[in-house]
Design a protein around this motif. Structure first.
Motif, PDB file in Angstrom:
ATOM      1  N   LEU A  35      41.347  44.945  41.869  1.00  0.00           N
ATOM      2  CA  LEU A  35      39.957  45.251  41.577  1.00  0.00           C
ATOM      3  C   LEU A  35      39.307  45.815  42.837  1.00  0.00           C
ATOM      4  CD1 LEU A  35      38.593  42.130  39.614  1.00  0.00           C
ATOM      5  CD2 LEU A  35      39.598  44.223  38.686  1.00  0.00           C
ATOM      6  N   ALA A  95      33.816  43.403  42.338  1.00  0.00           N
ATOM      7  CA  ALA A  95      34.076  42.427  41.281  1.00  0.00           C
ATOM      8  C   ALA A  95      32.821  41.927  40.584  1.00  0.00           C
ATOM      9  CB  ALA A  95      34.850  41.235  41.873  1.00  0.00           C
ATOM     10  N   ILE A 117      32.889  47.879  38.410  1.00  0.00           N
ATOM     11  CA  ILE A 117      34.141  47.237  38.790  1.00  0.00           C
ATOM     12  C   ILE A 117      35.245  48.232  38.471  1.00  0.00           C
ATOM     13  CG2 ILE A 117      35.693  45.282  38.368  1.00  0.00           C
ATOM     14  CD1 ILE A 117      33.088  43.872  37.179  1.00  0.00           C
ATOM     15  N   ILE A 135      41.644  41.865  45.459  1.00  0.00           N
ATOM     16  CA  ILE A 135      40.286  42.360  45.245  1.00  0.00           C
ATOM     17  C   ILE A 135      39.823  42.969  46.559  1.00  0.00           C
ATOM     18  CG2 ILE A 135      37.884  41.800  44.690  1.00  0.00           C
ATOM     19  CD1 ILE A 135      38.966  39.356  43.149  1.00  0.00           C
TER      20      ILE A 135
END
Length: 238
Positions: A30, A33, A20, A59
């Motif tokens: 991110l 994840a 990650i 993300i």
């Protein structure tokens, strides 16, 4: 737990070896994840940065597999985090198409069956559709490189100026061995081979793989040597 790789770039190693990456420029992002059980590691990693999942802006998933998006459904539900996925992986991520099936040997099948609670896929809605050549405003610019084979919408992310390549599962570095995507989870080896050839044309020095240790220098030269010698699967079978 949390490694500082470069300015505005950090690494969290998940509980089952999925990487990650945390980017702190232009908000909090991110890149991949982890598994569902990696949520505590994300909490702890972000806490070390003086922040929390509630501060996440985005993300970016290199592909829809559960070891890369396992915490996404929970993070979206609790914190309304935005998620970006390549357009061809979106139907799998949101459940419109079933998770692709793979043929694995008996020992692996028993292993995954026993650990199903950890691996169980949780669908989620996608907020941003990614396409080939699009640039994300992260780390001074991350270009989306469409690299299908492992999934139809697998991507790499490339920073041309810093020579950084986020390779997802297209190139791994598990146990210090640079490898292609895992054969048992790659339904289209032909496209994966073409994707490896595409990556060989990029000038990168740092490799940030989905699995295995990041390589902070010399990664491109090492990859091109293996590429030219056809030692990376599925190039090795051509």
């Amino acid at each position: 737990m949390l490694d500082h790789l470069d300015e505005d770039l950090f690494h969290i190693k998940g509980s089952f070896g999925s990487n990650i990456y945390v980017v702190t420029s232009n908000g909090l992002t991110l890149i991949d994840a982890g598994f569902p059980v990696d949520l505590p590691w994300i909490h702890l990693g972000l806490r070390k940065l003086g922040t929390s999942p509630g501060d996440l802006d985005l993300i970016v998933a290199t592909h829809y597999h559960g070891d890369h998006v396992g915490t996404v459904a929970g993070l979206k539900r609790r914190y309304d985090v935005r998620v970006a996925v390549h357009e061809e992986d979106i139907p799998y991520a949101n459940g419109a198409l079933p998770y692709e099936r793979f043929e694995v040997d008996t020992s692996r099948l028993i292993f995954y069956t026993l650990l199903w609670p950890f691996f169980r896929y949780r669908c989620f809605d996608v907020d941003q559709s990614l396409r080939e050549g699009e640039e994300l405003d992260l780390l001074g610019g991350l270009e989306v490189i469409h690299t299908p084979g492992h999934t139809v919408g697998s991507i790499c992310l490339y920073n041309r100026d810093k020579k950084i390549l986020y390779s997802g599962d297209l190139v791994r570095n598990e146990n210090g061995a640079m490898e292609g995507p895992p054969p048992q989870f790659t339904p289209d080896p032909g496209k994966a081979a073409c994707s490896l050839e595409k990556i060989a044309e990029l000038d990168f020095d740092t490799l940030l793989p989905g699995h295995g240790d990041p390589i902070l220098s010399g990664a491109g030269d090492r990859f091109r040597t293996l590429y030219e010698e056809r030692e990376i699967w599925p190039l090795s079978e051509q």
